[in-house]
Scaffold this active site. Structure first.
Site, PDB file in Angstrom:
ATOM      1  NE  ARG A  58      -1.718  -0.192 -13.636  1.00 11.67           N
ATOM      2  CZ  ARG A  58      -0.929   0.831 -13.951  1.00 11.67           C
ATOM      3  NH1 ARG A  58      -1.163   2.025 -13.416  1.00 11.67           N
ATOM      4  NH2 ARG A  58       0.074   0.669 -14.792  1.00 11.67           N
ATOM      5  CD  GLU A  62      -3.359  -8.886 -19.105  1.00 10.37           C
ATOM      6  OE1 GLU A  62      -2.417  -8.201 -18.684  1.00 10.37           O
ATOM      7  OE2 GLU A  62      -4.513  -8.805 -18.652  1.00 10.37           O
ATOM      8  NE  ARG A  65       4.690  -8.560 -14.335  1.00 13.53           N
ATOM      9  CZ  ARG A  65       3.835  -7.564 -14.323  1.00 13.53           C
ATOM     10  NH1 ARG A  65       4.240  -6.358 -14.556  1.00 13.53           N
ATOM     11  NH2 ARG A  65       2.556  -7.781 -14.099  1.00 13.53           N
ATOM     12  NE  ARG A 107      -6.121  -3.692 -15.239  1.00 13.58           N
ATOM     13  CZ  ARG A 107      -4.810  -3.688 -14.996  1.00 13.58           C
ATOM     14  NH1 ARG A 107      -3.968  -4.028 -15.955  1.00 13.58           N
ATOM     15  NH2 ARG A 107      -4.346  -3.324 -13.813  1.00 13.58           N
ATOM     16  CB  CYS A 109      -1.757   0.328 -21.558  1.00 14.05           C
ATOM     17  SG  CYS A 109      -2.509  -1.268 -21.220  1.00 14.05           S
ATOM     18  CG  HIS A 127      -2.024  -1.004   1.133  1.00 15.49           C
ATOM     19  ND1 HIS A 127      -2.995  -1.125   2.088  1.00 15.49           N
ATOM     20  CD2 HIS A 127      -2.308  -1.944   0.201  1.00 15.49           C
ATOM     21  CE1 HIS A 127      -3.829  -2.101   1.753  1.00 15.49           C
ATOM     22  NE2 HIS A 127      -3.427  -2.618   0.620  1.00 15.49           N
ATOM     23  CG  ASN A 136       4.180  -4.370 -17.665  1.00 13.39           C
ATOM     24  OD1 ASN A 136       4.848  -3.907 -18.575  1.00 13.39           O
ATOM     25  ND2 ASN A 136       3.721  -3.649 -16.679  1.00 13.39           N
ATOM     26  CG  ASP A 137       0.678  -9.908 -16.583  1.00 17.15           C
ATOM     27  OD1 ASP A 137       1.658 -10.229 -15.884  1.00 17.15           O
ATOM     28  OD2 ASP A 137      -0.403  -9.562 -16.103  1.00 17.15           O
TER      29      ASP A 137
END
Length: 757
Positions: free
Chosen positions: A475, A610, A644, A511, A681, A368, A633-634
């Site tokens: 997100r 992804e 990663r 998303r 993205c 967090h 990324n994924d």
């Protein structure tokens, strides 16, 4: 030895008297060793201090040859003194010369002494030196004598921390406590911070353990708990955080929920009734919680450990009359906050205008506090080993949130280099701001849509500041991750409506919840998975728990009433999953219509590409969706079978590898043939060199972090994308015979044609 119960107290009283009298550092240290020798009835007492060159220098002695002071030294792990320094634990020997590590120094005259007791001089777990007593007789020192020596070693550690012993070495060597250090961690938030260390102490040290009056301690606890609750209530209702950043109310409400937990308070009360002071009882319960939670593998429970640490620390400060936040007079204007870890609310206690950086010993990208630090734009580095024990308050520090490096007590040349880097970044940012209102068009006239990745309300002003065309990825899970309970439909609706209002006429692509894996929620029971990144997460969880997804869909549809709603689903691995999700959207839309509620004027549904299996379903996919977005990324992680988050393999393959670029080109080509908009993205879009490749592959829309918009926009305005495409595609042709990375090709092209990177 004297009465064991009085020994340490008598010695400490005498040492306090020594410390209170004005005198030189060497004279004071000489007096200390004389008092220690007298108190423990030892014929020798010696102090060795660790220098920056790794040698333990004899700084003072009572009983050994005085001429050896500042002339005798031992390496760490050399001799008994070196062994204690290396292992950071006491050594108690009746016959020291029989020990295999004994090292004879003839200049000291210690060969006549047999019994040996040595303890490390520690500060925050870091060894600064060694304190030794010796006797001629063969004897084993008692536990009380060991305790007395350890207690007095703390006094010497404070002298070292205060800098009193820095200048009294004959060889003029710096102490280990003050030497420059270059530390490596994990970059959590971009930026460079130069400043001075502000230690954030996750625990308050309790010295008074045994209660004299149980009823008095219970009364003190009751008052402290009430004051803490009132403080949290006040922060929620009147604090700056509540007024300016609505998401953080969720964090504070989580603390308030814990503060009103009767089970937690009852355990503290029981500890007091067993004879502990209120402070010691809080520490005991906190320690029990920590021991229990550290055995958990559930990432949410481990994250809650820091929340409980924060809450217990707040209660301890109430009991001891200490302020909850850093004192305004003590917080430097250029503070670098140092912590093992911290709750998100603790970061909000600080004056944000004075914070230049944050360094965490444990913090990871999904904690967090990392999310909040990124939202606030604080240069942050995590997973820096032993930073809390290595740093002293006020130490000069440099935090490089771009590379994950931390420079502690940097030499002047490093400091000057980073100061120039900060000035350079400031000049570049000024140049980027001038590009804010200029079109994102390449040198050869290709219009590119540049958008932001966001997830919190504090991200929204960056649209105007950067000149972005909209939000390419919002997100939605971040709102859920900082909440203590599942946000109700109306709460979600207000939140999404605020996002759309802030965007105005600019598009926002939401998303749906991408939770599961390492993104766990406190109110959603998690399961143990061997490979959570490839497990029950994102759309899979949403389809299996339709109530959760339906609530979010209804909130999004209601918030976008009369406006366009763009929504994409993450982690889709089969087109059938998109059809299921689309059917849910249609059912919720019909539900709103039946009840005569506003619905969006336009609904556009898409997917995140992804999962590699979608590469073989692109024709069917582009027939079904309104748009798509590549989560690089994924996709790269799954494409190359590289975790990663695993430092051993995360950098094994270059993201500009030809094989991966061919996959991206396939997506762009298929989307263009089907006339379906596609964006990218992931992290690739935010790095100018990688963004060059994306544009050359045919991507016309990219989304990135706010700080990346300026550099990428500057690059694309200087790029002839048609020329680069010819050169890149020729290099990617299988007939070329050499796959590998195209990074060098892109750098050479940028240098040859003056493309700013």
């Amino acid at each position: 030895m004297r009465d064991s119960s009085a020994g340490p107290r008598v010695l400490l009283r005498r040492l306090r008297e020594v410390m209170a009298v004005p005198s030189g550092a060497q004279e004071r240290l000489d007096q200390i060793v004389r008092h220690i020798a007298s108190n423990v009835v030892a014929e020798v007492c010696s102090v060795y201090i660790l220098r920056a060159d790794g040698l333990l220098e004899l700084y003072a002695t009572e009983g050994l040859n005085p001429s050896a002071v500042h002339h005798t030294s031992l390496a760490v792990n050399e001799g008994l003194v070196g062994l204690i320094a290396a292992e950071a634990r006491p050594l108690n020997l009746p016959n020291a010369q029989a020990h295999p590590s004994f090292a004879y120094r003839p200049e000291t005259g210690e060969e006549v002494y047999h019994s040996f007791l040595g303890v490390p001089i520690l500060r925050a777990g870091r060894t600064l030196g060694v304190l030794v007593v010796q006797n001629k007789a063969h004897r084993t020192y008692s536990e009380d004598e060991v305790e007395a020596l350890q207690t007095t070693a703390m006094v010497i550690a404070e002298m070292l921390a205060a800098g009193e012993l820095e200048a009294i070495s004959n060889v003029g060597a710096r102490l280990d406590l003050t030497r420059p250090l270059h530390l490596e961690g994990v970059a959590l938030c971009d930026g460079v911070g130069l400043g001075h260390a502000m230690l954030h102490e996750p625990r308050v040290v309790v010295t008074n353990l045994i209660a004299e009056n149980t009823n008095d301690e219970l009364e003190r606890l009751s008052k402290a708990v009430e004051d803490m609750r009132l403080s949290l209530d006040h922060m929620l209702e009147h604090g700056d955080s509540a007024a300016q950043m609505g998401e953080y109310r969720e964090v504070l409400e989580a603390y308030r929920m814990f503060a009103y937990d009767r089970g937690w308070i009852r355990r503290i009360e029981e500890a007091i009734r067993n004879g502990l002071t209120a402070e010691a009882a809080v520490e005991k319960v906190q320690s029990d919680n920590r021991a229990r939670m550290l055995r958990q593998t559930d990432p949410y429970l481990r994250e809650r450990l820091h929340d409980f640490d924060d809450l217990a620390n707040r209660l301890m400060r109430e009991l001891m009359g200490r302020p909850h936040g850093p004192d305004a007079q003590e917080l430097p204007k250029d503070a670098i906050i140092i912590a093992r870890n911290m709750g998100a609310a603790e970061l909000l206690d600080y004056d944000r205008d004075s914070i230049r950086g944050l360094v965490l010993e444990e913090g990871g990208p999904t904690s967090h506090v990392s999310i909040v630090a990124r939202a606030l734009g604080i240069a942050t580095v995590g997973l820096v080993s032993d930073i809390v024990s290595l740093v002293e308050a006020g130490d000069a520090l440099i935090v490089d949130g771009e590379t994950g490096q931390v420079h502690l007590r940097p030499p002047s040349d490093v400091e000057n280099a980073y100061a120039e880097k900060v000035r350079f970044r400031a000049r570049r940012q000024a140049q980027y701001r001038r590009l804010r209102n200029k079109p994102a068009v390449t040198r050869d006239g290709k219009a590119i849509t540049v958008m932001l990745n966001a997830g919190l309300l504090v991200d929204l002003p960056h649209m105007d500041e950067s000149g972005a065309s909209g939000i390419g990825l919002f997100r939605t899970e971040l709102q859920f991750m900082i909440a203590s309970t599942f946000p109700r439909m109306k709460e979600q609706m207000r939140f999404y409506s605020t996002v759309l209002d802030a965007a105005g006429n600019r598009p926002v692509t939401f998303r749906s919840l991408d939770i599961g894996g390492d993104k766990v929620l406190p109110y959603l029971r998690s399961i143990q998975e061997e490979n959570p990144a490839m497990g029950w997460r994102a759309i899979r969880l949403g389809l299996d728990r339709p109530g959760l997804l339906r609530t979010q869909l209804r909130a999004l549809l209601s918030a976008a009433g009369g406006r366009e709603l763009r929504l994409m689903f993450p982690m889709v691995s089969d087109v059938s999953e998109f059809h299921e999700a689309k059917a849910m959207v249609e059912r919720e839309t019909n539900h709103l219509r039946r009840h005569e509620r506003p619905v969006p004027s336009v609904i556009k549904l898409g997917v995140m590409i992804e999962v590699p299996s979608l590469l073989f379903q692109l024709d069917e996919l582009f027939e079904a969706v309104d748009f798509a977005s590549v989560g690089s990324n994924d996709l790269f992680q799954f494409f190359t079978a590289v975790d990663r988050g695993n430092t051993r393999v995360a950098d094994r393959f270059d993201t500009l590898n030809v094989a991966f670029l061919r996959a991206l080109k396939l997506i762009a080509d298929k989307a263009r043939a089907a006339d379906v908009p596609v964006a990218l993205c992931g992290e690739l879009a935010g790095r100018p060199l990688e963004a060059m490749a994306l544009l050359a592959l045919g991507f016309e829309a990219i989304s990135m972090s706010p700080s990346a918009v300026g550099p990428v926009k500057s690059m694309l305005r200087g790029l002839d994308v048609g020329h680069l495409r010819e050169r890149l595609l020729a290099r990617m042709d299988p007939c070329h015979g050499n796959a590998g990375s195209v990074r060098a090709l892109l750098r050479d092209f940028a240098k040859e044609f003056g493309v700013p990177l």
